[in-house]
Design an enzyme around this catalytic site. Structure first.
Site, PDB file in Angstrom:
ATOM      1  N   LEU A 109       0.847  -1.155   0.032  1.00 56.69           N
ATOM      2  CA  LEU A 109      -0.046  -0.089   0.082  1.00 56.69           C
ATOM      3  C   LEU A 109       0.827   1.090  -0.055  1.00 56.69           C
ATOM      4  CD1 LEU A 109      -2.810  -1.213   2.737  1.00 56.69           C
ATOM      5  CD2 LEU A 109      -2.795  -1.187   0.029  1.00 56.69           C
ATOM      6  N   ASP A 110       0.613   2.221  -0.600  1.00 59.63           N
ATOM      7  CA  ASP A 110       1.559   3.384  -0.847  1.00 59.63           C
ATOM      8  C   ASP A 110       1.405   4.308   0.627  1.00 59.63           C
ATOM      9  OD1 ASP A 110      -0.695   5.198  -0.852  1.00 59.63           O
ATOM     10  OD2 ASP A 110      -1.098   4.732  -2.963  1.00 59.63           O
ATOM     11  N   LEU A 111       2.234   5.154   0.587  1.00 55.50           N
ATOM     12  CA  LEU A 111       2.380   5.915   1.808  1.00 55.50           C
ATOM     13  C   LEU A 111       1.119   6.516   2.368  1.00 55.50           C
ATOM     14  CD1 LEU A 111       4.528   7.085   3.794  1.00 55.50           C
ATOM     15  CD2 LEU A 111       4.792   8.966   2.307  1.00 55.50           C
TER      16      LEU A 111
END
Length: 249
Positions: A109-111
């Site tokens: 999952l991205d930041l």
């Protein structure tokens, strides 16, 4: 029987096939005194010696790997890599210790995305669950600003053209509305980088909040708080294994 090096190491829990391929390309793996190359095949026996970063690893023929999977609730601002030069919050620091193996994240999952992350010690399971050929569903809750008209919703499902090819949601389900904010659940069956955000952006729609709530049939537990994890039952693990044509445990 000899097998590709990355497949052997994935089975013993030293990473997904994709990650191990990267390590091989970086010339960090040594087999019986020789630096390994991508495409090498090996046969595991009592005389096989493999090291990663000069550390001998265990590949005993009698070593029994018990497949484990944990569910972690990621917060926004946490990164999904084991090392970050900027010192940002790292999810791997929150995971339980594991003997003679490492936790492998099943997708990322991205930041700025929160929600469900699965980790396993079985590299082959991780590799198959991430591979688009198995069409494993991922479900996200999305908050957008403004309305989604019928034409744009049709494009979300029929597909939009991205730089790396066409992409679409399997389903787009309206959930609720708070003022100008509209909440939807979307289902997708692959996991390209930032794909969910890029599909919406292709239609000029900006996401305010993105939460992954399901992977396969594993849903984010309501009683699991952010930054914590729980271990899946063997029944849940075997569901995942059956979905990707692996033997049950």
């Amino acid at each position: 029987m000899n097998e590709k090096l990355q497949k052997v190491l994935a089975r013993f829990g030293y990473g997904s096939r994709r990650n191990i391929e990267k390590i091989i390309k970086q010339r960090r793996i040594n087999v019986n005194g020789q630096i390994a190359n991508l495409g090498d095949r090996i046969e595991i026996n009592n005389f096989t010696k493999i090291s990663i970063d000069n550390k001998i690893i265990t590949t005993s023929l009698t070593k029994k790997i018990v497949c484990r999977v944990i569910c972690y609730y990621k917060s926004e601002g946490e990164i999904c890599t084991s090392y970050d030069p900027y010192g940002r919050k790292n999810i791997f620091n929150k995971l339980p210790n594991i003997n003679n193996a490492r936790w492998i994240n099943i997708g990322r999952l991205d930041l700025n995305t929160s929600g469900l992350l699965l980790f396993t010690n079985d590299g082959e399971l991780a590799n198959r669950l991430m591979h688009p050929s198995f069409q494993i569903e991922r479900e996200y809750t999305v908050c957008i600003l403004g309305n989604l008209n019928k034409e744009k919703k049709r494009h979300l499902i029929s597909g939009v053209q991205l730089k790396d090819g066409k992409a679409a949601f399997k389903k787009v389900i309206f959930q609720k509305s708070y003022g100008l904010n509209k909440w939807y659940n979307v289902i997708i069956t692959e996991g390209r980088n930032h794909e969910v955000r890029r599909i919406w952006a292709a239609l000029g729609i900006k996401i305010n909040k993105l939460i992954r709530v399901r992977y396969g049939n594993i849903t984010l537990p309501k009683n699991l708080s952010i930054g914590n994890w729980i271990e899946l039952s063997f029944k849940q693990i075997n569901y995942l294994r059956k979905k990707v044509k692996l033997s049950i445990v």
